[in-house]
Structures are given as C-alpha cells and as structure tokens.
Scaffold this motif. Structure first.
Motif, PDB file in Angstrom:
ATOM      1  N   MET A   1      51.343  32.970  45.397  1.00 56.50           N
ATOM      2  CA  MET A   1      52.354  34.028  45.548  1.00 56.50           C
ATOM      3  C   MET A   1      53.693  33.421  45.930  1.00 56.50           C
ATOM      4  SD  MET A   1      53.467  37.250  46.332  1.00 56.50           S
ATOM      5  CE  MET A   1      52.418  38.548  46.965  1.00 56.50           C
ATOM      6  N   ASP A   2      54.703  33.757  45.147  1.00 54.86           N
ATOM      7  CA  ASP A   2      56.064  33.320  45.459  1.00 54.86           C
ATOM      8  C   ASP A   2      56.652  34.341  46.439  1.00 54.86           C
ATOM      9  OD1 ASP A   2      58.809  32.956  45.507  1.00 54.86           O
ATOM     10  OD2 ASP A   2      58.888  32.286  43.407  1.00 54.86           O
ATOM     11  N   LYS A   3      56.700  33.971  47.721  1.00 53.38           N
ATOM     12  CA  LYS A   3      57.030  34.973  48.742  1.00 53.38           C
ATOM     13  C   LYS A   3      58.489  35.423  48.686  1.00 53.38           C
ATOM     14  CE  LYS A   3      53.070  33.721  51.169  1.00 53.38           C
ATOM     15  NZ  LYS A   3      52.584  32.460  51.674  1.00 53.38           N
ATOM     16  N   TRP A 165      46.326  37.079  49.409  1.00 55.94           N
ATOM     17  CA  TRP A 165      47.680  36.925  48.843  1.00 55.94           C
ATOM     18  C   TRP A 165      47.626  37.042  47.329  1.00 55.94           C
ATOM     19  CZ3 TRP A 165      52.075  37.992  50.520  1.00 55.94           C
ATOM     20  CH2 TRP A 165      52.541  37.623  51.776  1.00 55.94           C
ATOM     21  N   ASN A 166      46.629  36.353  46.703  1.00 57.47           N
ATOM     22  CA  ASN A 166      46.521  36.386  45.239  1.00 57.47           C
ATOM     23  C   ASN A 166      46.263  37.795  44.731  1.00 57.47           C
ATOM     24  OD1 ASN A 166      46.985  33.655  45.113  1.00 57.47           O
ATOM     25  ND2 ASN A 166      44.802  33.112  45.008  1.00 57.47           N
ATOM     26  N   ALA A 167      45.381  38.514  45.450  1.00 60.39           N
ATOM     27  CA  ALA A 167      45.057  39.879  45.032  1.00 60.39           C
ATOM     28  C   ALA A 167      46.282  40.786  45.170  1.00 60.39           C
ATOM     29  CB  ALA A 167      43.896  40.419  45.868  1.00 60.39           C
ATOM     30  N   ILE A 168      47.036  40.600  46.256  1.00 61.63           N
ATOM     31  CA  ILE A 168      48.239  41.419  46.470  1.00 61.63           C
ATOM     32  C   ILE A 168      49.271  41.115  45.380  1.00 61.63           C
ATOM     33  CG2 ILE A 168      50.225  41.779  47.995  1.00 61.63           C
ATOM     34  CD1 ILE A 168      48.296  41.478  50.387  1.00 61.63           C
ATOM     35  N   ARG A 173      52.215  43.103  40.865  1.00 65.78           N
ATOM     36  CA  ARG A 173      52.855  42.601  39.642  1.00 65.78           C
ATOM     37  C   ARG A 173      53.974  41.605  39.966  1.00 65.78           C
ATOM     38  NH1 ARG A 173      51.758  46.805  35.352  1.00 65.78           N
ATOM     39  NH2 ARG A 173      50.232  48.155  36.338  1.00 65.78           N
ATOM     40  N   VAL A 174      53.721  40.727  40.933  1.00 67.06           N
ATOM     41  CA  VAL A 174      54.732  39.748  41.339  1.00 67.06           C
ATOM     42  C   VAL A 174      54.642  38.493  40.491  1.00 67.06           C
ATOM     43  CG1 VAL A 174      55.735  38.517  43.310  1.00 67.06           C
ATOM     44  CG2 VAL A 174      54.423  40.562  43.699  1.00 67.06           C
ATOM     45  N   ASN A 175      53.499  38.326  39.780  1.00 62.59           N
ATOM     46  CA  ASN A 175      53.327  37.104  38.994  1.00 62.59           C
ATOM     47  C   ASN A 175      54.145  37.105  37.699  1.00 62.59           C
ATOM     48  OD1 ASN A 175      51.566  36.139  40.941  1.00 62.59           O
ATOM     49  ND2 ASN A 175      49.773  37.043  39.939  1.00 62.59           N
TER      50      ASN A 175
END
Ligand code: ZN
Ligand code: ZN
Length: 406
Positions: A1-3, A165-168, A173-175
């Motif tokens: 995740m790119d925070k 984090w990956n699931a969130i 739709r942050v990816n």
C-alpha cells in the motif's frame, strides 16, 4: 500500500478539501504516521487549519472499564461546543478508523449503551448537519495490530497488519495508477445504476433466496437511490465512505413484511451475532432469533421505539471487490460492502425528496424512521433475487443470482 497515495485519495476524493477549508481529523495514536500524511495532504490541498482529534483505543478501553458511572452517561459540554464551533465554519470532517473489534468486548454492555445514547443525544445537531451534508465528511480505515489479528487469526501481528493493509488497498481501489481517476470511474457506474432505479419509482421490492429470506419492503413516494459520491449543500462532490460499493435508499417505516435471514455475522460492540433472522410485520420486527448472542440482538431491537424498524435498504452486487475477497473485516465500513444489507434504526432523510429542514415528527409522517441507532446487517447471497414492483403492478428484476440485471 502506497500510504501517501492513500492519504491523498482521502483528502482529494474523500473529503475533497479545497483552499480555505478547515479540516478536523479524528485518528488513533496507533496510526500517527498515516494521520500526519493526511494532515500534510490537507495543507497541500489548501486547508487553512487542521485539528487532529487524537484518541487511543487502550485508554478508551480503560475509560469504559474504570471511569465512574456518573461520567459514562454525561457527554461533556465542551465536546458539544467543539462541534458547534467547527460546524459553523467551512469544515471538512475526516475520520481515520483503526478498529480493535474486541476493544469493548468485555466492557459492561449497559455502560456502552448509556454512553452511546448520551453521545447520540448530545451530538444530535452535529449528526443532522452531517447526514444532510451541511459540510463534507469522509471515513477511511487503517489497521491496528489488534484489528489485523482478529481478521487474520493465526498470523503474527506484523504479517496480519501487512495482509490487512493489502485488503484495505484492494477494497479502497488504491492500487490503481491514479486512484482519484479510478474513483471517478467507479462513481459513474453508481450514477448510471441509481438513475435506472430512480426512474422506476418502485412501490415495493420483493426479496427471496435459498437461506429463507422471503420479504417485501415498501418504498415511500419520492424515495431517492444514492450511491458513491454525494454533494454537500454547496454542490461540491465528495465521497463519504472509502470504500463503498452500495446503492441505497430508505424503506417506509411501516412497510416491511416477511422473514429476513442473515447471510453474515453481525459484529456489534465486540460481540458477534451469528445465524440470526428477523420477522417483520407492518415495518416492525415482531420476532427474532440468533444462534449466538441473541441477547445482544435483543438489546439492539429494544434500544428505542425506532430500533425495531428499518432505516436503510442497500444493494451490493456479489462481484464487488470486497465480496470477492471473502474476508470478514469486523468493521461495517467494509463488511456492509460485501453484501446486500438492511439497517435497523435511523434512516437518512437525504434518501427522500423534499425533506430539507423538516422536523423529526414531520419526517416520521412521511415514513422516515428515527432512532438513536443505525445498525447494518447483511442478507445478500449469490442466489438472491430482488424484484421491483411499480405503482401499476409492473415487475422488474433488479437482482438475479446476487447481481444487478442492468
Ligand atoms: Zn449501507
Ligand atoms: Zn447503513
């Protein structure tokens, strides 16, 4: 995740912070690094002031366990004043959730109820401002170790946090390369579908599936289907929830009849209500049972006169990213997006035409349910069918096999 990307999505697409805005951010100390990125993004977007309302789930738990009874049901005046102060400004409210689903697990349910009801009463005006979009607001989530190990039992806290984090990221739709643009696309789909539903002006919806749900719900005249982004009173678009996959409206408070069977456990104040069902007559839940924690379900239903009636009908297709992940998040922000659901309790007046400025009594006359609670519970399955019935009796299949037909 790119925070940093996540913080920017929250500020730009979530709360849509604009130059001159004041921002009030609620965050837990567990997530201070992300909270600081959100503050930075808010100033970059032109915020003139950012107030962080820090909480600490460890101290909150101690408070529920140890604080004197006299303070539990007495929501402090200064907090009411804080919201009055910021409600009167050009404020954007951002909430960064980082649940510990068991935080209140062994606290006395009576004390929790006392506190929640006193908070709801004290902040009534603020809640009314919020649900009528007098200002912009948005909610996202970030893991705490306690939450992550609950969602991924058997993993070490570090691994569980990484997985959560990956699931969130997937759910929010942050990816995507450009998450803000991705959310614009997502919102166009919501608008297309809600337009179809709004044009149909259904009188009722008929639900059926093999779990045993067999239920008819009446929709009030002038109901509005909403989904995805909303507009504040000044017409500025924002996304109240990240993620969101639901299209929703309100039922008539006297218009639910039949049996609904839960399709997912309901996580409520640290307890899991499992395999439950409710039977409605003229809008009221007249009987209910649960395999586990039936007493908690009963306490929800008995909270106040409106908590036995429905305040929301939401449609979520079985192919939403959250449904596909098949994870129980123990957090409504995510779990409500895994399944078609209903909510016991308060309805959103914004789902009914012409309700601006009406009193609670006037709203109730139009069929809008009122309660101190709003509790979502999931009833969607991959064989759910929903048929919309128009005023003249014409039927239209809205859902077939758990999916929209249009
Ligand atoms: Zn919902
Ligand atoms: Zn809801």
């Amino acid at each position: 995740m790119d925070k940093k990307k996540y913080a920017e999505l929250f500020v730009k697409a979530g709360g849509r912070v604009e130059p001159g805005d004041t921002v009030v951010l609620a965050a837990d100390v567990h997530n201070a690094p992300l909270a600081r990125m959100i503050v930075e993004s808010a100033y970059e977007a032109g915020a003139i002031d950012v107030l962080v309302r820090w909480s600490d789930s460890v101290c909150t738990k101690m408070w529920f366990d140890k604080a004197d009874d006299s303070v539990i049901g007495a929501f402090p005046d200064w907090q009411i004043k804080l919201f009055e102060h910021y409600d009167a400004k050009k404020t954007v409210y951002l909430t960064l959730l980082s649940e510990d689903p068991d935080m209140l697990g062994d606290a006395d349910p009576d004390r929790i109820r006392k506190w929640m009801n006193s908070r709801s009463k004290a902040l009534k005006q603020h809640s009314t401002n919020l649900i009528s979009n007098k200002f912009r607001w948005s909610i996202i989530a970030a893991p705490s170790p306690e939450w992550a190990v609950k969602v991924f039992p058997g993993e070490s806290p570090e691994e569980a946090v990484e997985k959560l984090w990956n699931a969130i990221a997937e759910a929010a739709r942050v990816n995507a390369n450009d998450p803000v643009a991705e959310w614009e696309r997502h919102n166009r789909n919501f608008k297309k579908r809600s337009k179809v539903l709004n044009e149909k002006k259904f009188k009722s919806l008929k639900y059926k599936n093999s779990l045993g749900t067999d239920f008819i719900v009446e929709l009030p005249k002038g109901h509005i289907w909403l989904g995805g982004s909303e507009k504040d009173v000044n017409g500025i678009t924002f996304n109240p929830n990240i993620p969101t996959e639901e299209i929703f409206t309100l039922p008539h408070r006297f218009g639910a009849n039949g049996r609904v069977v839960s399709s997912m456990p309901l996580a409520y104040n640290g307890k899991l209500i499992e395999n439950f069902e409710l039977t409605f007559k003229d809008g009221e839940a007249v009987s209910f049972k649960a395999e586990k924690n039936q007493d908690i379900l009963e306490s929800i239903l008995d909270n106040d006169p409106g908590s036995r009636r429905l305040g929301e009908i939401a449609l979520v297709p079985a192919d939403s990213p959250i449904t596909r992940m098949g994870i129980l998040f123990y957090e409504t922000l995510f779990d409500e997006n895994a399944s078609c659901h209903l909510a016991l309790g308060k309805a959103y007046p914004s789902c009914l035409d012409g309700t601006q400025g009406l009193s609670e009594e006037e709203l109730e006359k139009l069929g809008v349910n009122n309660s101190l609670l709003h509790v979502d519970f999931m009833i969607g399955t991959d064989d759910l069918s929903i048929i919309g019935v128009s005023e003249d009796g014409t039927e239209f299949t809205v859902f077939k096999d758990g999916m929209f037909t249009f």
